[in-house]
Structure formats: structure tokens, C-alpha cells
Design a protein around this motif. Sequence first.
Motif: not given
Length: 276
Positions: A188, A190, A228, A232, A242, A244-249
Amino acid sequence: MTGHPTKTVVISGGTDGMGRATALARLARGDRVTVIGSSESKGRALIDHAASPRLRFVRADLSSMAEVERVAAVVAEQYDALDALALFANRVSPKRQETPDGLEFTFALYYLSRYLLGRRLRPLLDAAPDPLIINVAGVGATAGRILWDDPQLTRRYGQVRAQLQAGRANDLLGVAFANQAEGKARYVLYHPGFTRSGADGHSNPLVRGTIKLLGAFFARPVADAVRPVVEWIDRPPSEPLTAIDRGKPVPQTLKTLDPGDAVRLATYTESLLRSR
């Protein structure tokens, strides 16, 4: 303690900010946690605060390759399997510094330590049922790039340039790790965004004060930023990578996640390690 299965977690950069909050949250769930940090006093303060026999602190300068190798050996002595490796270690360097290995400090700490820990701890991760690596950096941002002609920034160092380059290197690290056939850990990337974390580590008091002031008004609370990460570890994503940038894929077609660049960086990194 909750009903979640007990996990074994290693956290680099775990004595400050988000790393510290993640360690405490996972301890509250009953996990065994090893925290790696460069400050003995902060490590002892965390141990005193947590008051848990399931917490271990390893003091290490992760900008040193020898220290990363030592940490990996210590972790292998402690555990037979590792459920999660959470990578937070980073520190701003206003002036160019070289590590004992002759590498630019930000590159060594922010990127290379994460590269090495993921690889050296891979056997322990593979021994866990559902292993995960979480790399907390700046995925989704497109500023900055790998300076292929001078990755060690010998000619044009700037602290922002160094941070951005290492951030983009971590993006490519996740891509390379996920695209390799061996190993079963999911990865991930992040980006939590601007978080009330890490200002105390800045060497410039004016910058430190400015970050704290801005953080009071605009930054996310640390507890929100690490939520998160904590979740995870209990429920790893199913995909190999995966982002993820500030809650968005983040679309994996983004130019900063280019598989060709990931291979190029991995080749450069392995060559660098062989030369040392």
C-alpha cells in the motif's frame, strides 16, 4: 484490547507523529509491535507511555545501510513471522549531507531504508498468512522526479528537491515490489496529506513554528491520518498494489507510477548496493 486477531507489526519512524500513533493503536488491539527510531529518549518515552510488554524499541540510524541490516537481523531474532511492515521514517535536511555509505541523506533514509527493510524482512512477511507493507509518503503528487543523471544530488541539492525525489522513488518502489513474482505481501502506498505530525523534527525554528501554526488550522489530526493504516493491518487490500491519496484511490496509470521507471530505479538501486 478487541476481538481482532493478534498481529506482529514493525514500524520504522515509529517514535513520532503518525508512526507513534499507529504503534499505540495497534498495541491497543493486542498486537506485538517493534518500533524503530533514531532517538533513544523518544523511544523510552513511548515505552513508558505504552507500558506494554508487547512493545519493543530498536534505536537505529536508518540512513545507514549497516544499521538497516542490523535492524532486520534483530527483528528476525524476535519474530518467526511478520504481519505488517509500516514505513514512516523521514527527516528534512536543509543542507546536503552524506551518510557513512557516501549517499545523499534524504535518499538513504526516506527511500533506501524502505527498499532494504522490505527486502530483508520479506522471508518473515512470507511466513505470515496475510502480510502487508504500508509505505507512507506522497503518492498521488506529481511534483518532483528522479534526477537520473544525478540521483545523489551532488550538483543541485535543495531540501524540497530531495524530498520530492525520494517521494517519487517510493512511488516506484511500491510498483516494483508489487510487480515482482516472488513474495506474497501486498503493498500500500499512502499519502495522508498535510497532517499535524513531524513539525518538531524540523531543524529551523522559524519553519517549525510556521508548520505548527498552519497545522493548527489546516492539517488533519494524526488520529484521522493513521486510521486507514491501522485498519489495513487488520484487513489488507486484495490487490498486489493499492495507492491512496488522502482517501481517494490513485490511478496506477499515473506517470509517477510508471512500471518502466520502477524497473529503472530498481536496477540503479541494486547497482548502488553492489558498489557499497
